[in-house]
Design an enzyme around this catalytic site. Structure first.
Site, short mmCIF file in Angstrom:
data_model
loop_
_atom_site.label_atom_id
_atom_site.label_comp_id
_atom_site.label_asym_id
_atom_site.label_seq_id
_atom_site.Cartn_x
_atom_site.Cartn_y
_atom_site.Cartn_z
N HIS A 6 -14.87 17.54 -63.17
CA HIS A 6 -14.93 16.66 -62.01
C HIS A 6 -13.71 15.77 -62.01
CE1 HIS A 6 -16.46 13.05 -59.66
NE2 HIS A 6 -16.42 14.04 -58.80
N GLU A 20 -26.79 14.06 -51.08
CA GLU A 20 -26.82 12.77 -51.76
C GLU A 20 -27.15 11.61 -50.82
OE1 GLU A 20 -22.44 13.37 -50.67
OE2 GLU A 20 -24.17 14.59 -51.23
N GLU A 38 -18.99 13.00 -42.62
CA GLU A 38 -20.30 12.90 -43.27
C GLU A 38 -21.33 12.18 -42.39
OE1 GLU A 38 -19.37 13.13 -47.96
OE2 GLU A 38 -18.85 11.21 -47.04
N HIS A 61 -14.72 17.85 -52.33
CA HIS A 61 -15.66 16.96 -51.65
C HIS A 61 -14.87 15.87 -50.93
CE1 HIS A 61 -19.87 17.94 -53.23
NE2 HIS A 61 -19.08 18.96 -53.53
N GLU A 62 -15.44 15.40 -49.81
CA GLU A 62 -14.78 14.42 -48.93
C GLU A 62 -13.42 14.92 -48.43
OE1 GLU A 62 -17.63 12.84 -51.58
OE2 GLU A 62 -15.57 13.14 -52.24
#
Length: 699
Positions: free
Chosen positions: A408, A503, A169, A478-479
């Protein structure tokens, strides 16, 4: 159609042997060589000029002799392959997979261990991998290093991020190859977990441009049961060497024959559009293994997400301080929790009214008070909602509005805990009619000592997709480690983040204006990215006068990202009330497709600009996205992609004359033209700006 032209050559004299293979068009050639000491190497030419100089190949084994020299050649096999296949979802409805293949079968003289090196040469690049056949002299083994080299011809321009084993990221650095240096990277960048091992290690895909105008990209494909490959840069000799991410005790990969390494890939062209439009990474993966793909559908969604990043609400129910003061008591609501039943219904209403497919809700389940930074193993159970989130009522309400809910499941990096609860999580999704899950892996990994990019985590990310397929569910990670085309094999792995997303603009130094012009040449080569575009209130001072952070684009560029950043899962990331203030601009987000019949890259230069046009699947509608970096840009595009003899209404969403990403980002204008395939349109992009156009056929 598939065809094979095959020849075998059994060699009695293998020392000093060389063999060449060309791409179908003849533009790219690979020369394999076995040196006098039995060491394997290769080189690559483009239009008869060198682009990769002689580079050595091999792997090192733990407690065994290295497989990097003393080889003899058993046989050589040449073949060709050509097919067309249909992705379930994609940038185009048909993908051509055409290459020539060379397989060199080797045996190491002292150990009698056999290893094949396989080359595939496409018109846009080359790939090679190591193949370890079943054999009596090698069964279980451990990779301690891989010594694949990429010996460059000069000090190229490069777009790089640090070789961080735990995070991809980062904003990109644009330097000469000799300028690669992780010590110069600003680490005050909002990243939760950092593990940079070496000063000169960078991540792949590594995008480069030579002084003579050639574009190069070093990457990998089909990373399965193997760690991610990073690259060690020799900044003096302009050489790259593979770096495999280790596990907790320093080993790289545990394997058993028969097995293969991932493909190591090199794309090369004198036209940047060939790189950004390549499907080579997908083609190097195995075909789809899911029999029933009917549940895998594109989604455009909104959600309770951005409001937490901008500080309007929180993920946790009680607030971390409140929770610490009530460790042995029931949690007391802080009043700022975002994932409430009432708020979720508001988003469902907004999605239903505006034709969106789904609603994501983060912070719905217990555990968020204690999730970050504690390296705690059992934080979430993935099924228990907070008291103010009525999952049954919300599911019923969403169904009544013809809207799907998106689950989520944040793991806080505790992977073992997630795997123990995985089936209960998926059963809960099926029970409440959730078709897709967004997984998250923020923080350091548990099992402790493992990295996000190691073999254990690669296997985990792929396993989650495979297990989700058993439940007919889609996955958006994600990640995670960055995709390398596994979405062809398991297309329910519909998207991933795996790069620096939107974000970061809300609470850090953000993403520079050139960021989105680089990602299509790097991260997106391996699969769709859930970048979460569509932010209309650009400056965070809108929420707090003391905040100076902002999104580093214009509003018009946010619209264009829906076309330039391919994903069949696209989020309208801003708050509903912000869209309601700009209904004319919001119309493009409502109209734009997310699954495509065809895509054409019209203009491309990494780090500078990108223009792409796409045709919606089963439709005559086309959509164009054009973006630029921090520099204003003007260009003119031909509309010869439109169907001949048809008239179209072009609705143009562009930067106003005084627009600027930093000083005047929300200034835009909308105009309408009647056009045909013979028309041209002038694009005027502000600094950090963009243009989005929808082309609707006129009956």
């Amino acid at each position: 159609m598939k065809y094979f032209l095959t020849s075998f050559l059994v060699l009695t004299l293998s020392m000093g042997y060389s063999q060449s293979i060309q791409s179908p068009s003849g533009k790219i050639s690979v020369n394999f060589k076995l040196t006098s000491n039995g060491q394997a190497s290769y080189s690559v030419n483009y239009n008869s000029k060198p682009v990769i100089l002689e580079s050595f190949l091999g792997v090192k084994l733990k407690n065994k002799p290295a497989l990097d020299a003393n080889f003899g050649i058993d046989s050589v096999k040449n073949s060709s392959f050509n097919e067309s296949w249909k992705p379930v979802l994609g940038e185009q409805s048909i993908i051509v997979n055409h290459y020539n293949e060379l397989i060199i079968s080797l045996t190491q003289k002292e150990t009698h261990v056999k290893m094949n090196i396989i080359f595939r040469v496409f018109d846009e690049g080359i790939a090679f991998r190591y193949d370890f056949p079943k054999q009596k002299d090698l069964n279980y083994f451990i990779i301690s290093d891989e010594v694949s080299q990429f010996n460059l011809t000069g000090d190229h321009k490069v777009f790089w991020i640090p070789g961080d084993f735990d995070s991809n990221e980062y904003p990109y650095n644009e330097t000469k190859f000799s300028g690669i240096d992780n010590d110069k990277v600003d680490l005050n960048n909002g990243i939760a977990a950092k593990s940079i091992a070496e000063k000169y290690n960078v991540q792949s895909p590594l995008m480069m441009k030579t002084a003579t105008g050639l574009y190069l990209n070093v990457f990998e494909a089909a990373v399965v049961n193997y760690p991610v490959m990073h690259l060690k840069a020799d900044v003096n000799d302009f050489k790259l060497t593979s770096v495999l991410v280790p596990n907790a005790i320093g080993d790289k990969a545990y394997l058993q024959t028969p097995c293969v390494s991932p493909w190591r890939t090199i794309m090369v062209s004198d036209d940047a559009r060939d790189i950004v439009g390549s499907k080579m990474i997908l083609n190097l993966n195995e075909p789809c293994k899911i029999d029933d793909t009917s549940y895998i559908k594109p989604m455009k969604y909104v959600g309770i997400w951005w409001e937490m990043h901008v500080g309007k609400s929180t993920w946790d129910y009680a607030g971390s301080q409140n929770a610490q003061n009530n460790l042995n008591q029931d949690l007391v609501a802080s009043g700022k929790h975002g994932a409430t039943t009432e708020n979720t219904k508001r988003y469902i209403d907004f999605a239903s009214k505006n034709g969106f497919d789904g609603v994501l809700v983060e912070g719905w389940n217990v555990g968020w008070e204690d999730w970050f930074g504690n390296w705690k193993e059992e934080v979430f159970d993935f099924t228990t909602p907070y008291p103010d989130f009525d999952i049954a009522a919300i599911s019923a309400y969403a169904k009544s509005k013809n809207v799907k809910m998106i689950m989520h499941s944040e793991t806080s990096g505790s992977v073992g805990n997630f795997e123990r609860h995985l089936d209960r999580d998926f059963e809960n999704m099926v029970k409440y009619n959730y078709p897709a899950v967004k997984t998250g892996y923020v923080g350091k990994i548990i099992p402790r000592g493992e990295f996000h990019d190691g073999q254990t985590m690669v296997n985990h990310f792929n396993y989650v997709a495979r297990r989700a397929a058993d439940y007919k569910l889609m996955v958006n990670s994600h990640e995670s480690s960055r995709p390398t085309g596994y979405g062809r094999t398991y297309p329910n792995y519909i998207a991933a983040e795996a790069a620096r997303g939107t974000e970061f603009n809300a609470w850090s130094v953000g993403n520079p204006p050139m960021h989105e012009t680089i990602l299509p040449f790097t991260r997106l080569l391996g699969g769709p990215m859930d970048y979460t575009p569509g932010i209309f209130e650009i400056k965070m001072s809108h929420y707090n006068p003391d905040k100076t952070e902002q999104v580093h684009t214009t509003l018009a560029k946010q619209l264009a990202l829906y076309v330039t950043m391919y994903s069949p899962l696209q989020m309208a990331a801003d708050l509903p009330e912000n869209y309601e203030k700009y209904p004319d601009a919001f119309q493009f987000i409502k109209d734009v497709a997310v699954d495509w019949q065809d895509s054409k890259y019209l203009e491309a230069e990494p780090g500078d600009y990108l223009t792409v046009v796409r045709k919606a699947k089963n439709s005559e509608k086309w959509f164009l996205g054009a973006i630029t970096d921090e520099n204003a840009r003007k260009s003119e595009i031909k509309l010869d992609f439109l169907t001949k003899e048809k008239k179209y209404k072009a609705i143009i969403y562009e930067d106003a004359k005084d627009a600027d990403w930093k000083n005047n980002p929300i200034a835009y204008k909308i105009s309408t033209l009647e056009v045909t395939s013979k028309s041209k349109i002038k694009l005027n992009l502000a600094p950090g700006g963009g243009t989005a156009i929808s082309f609707e056929p006129i009956n």
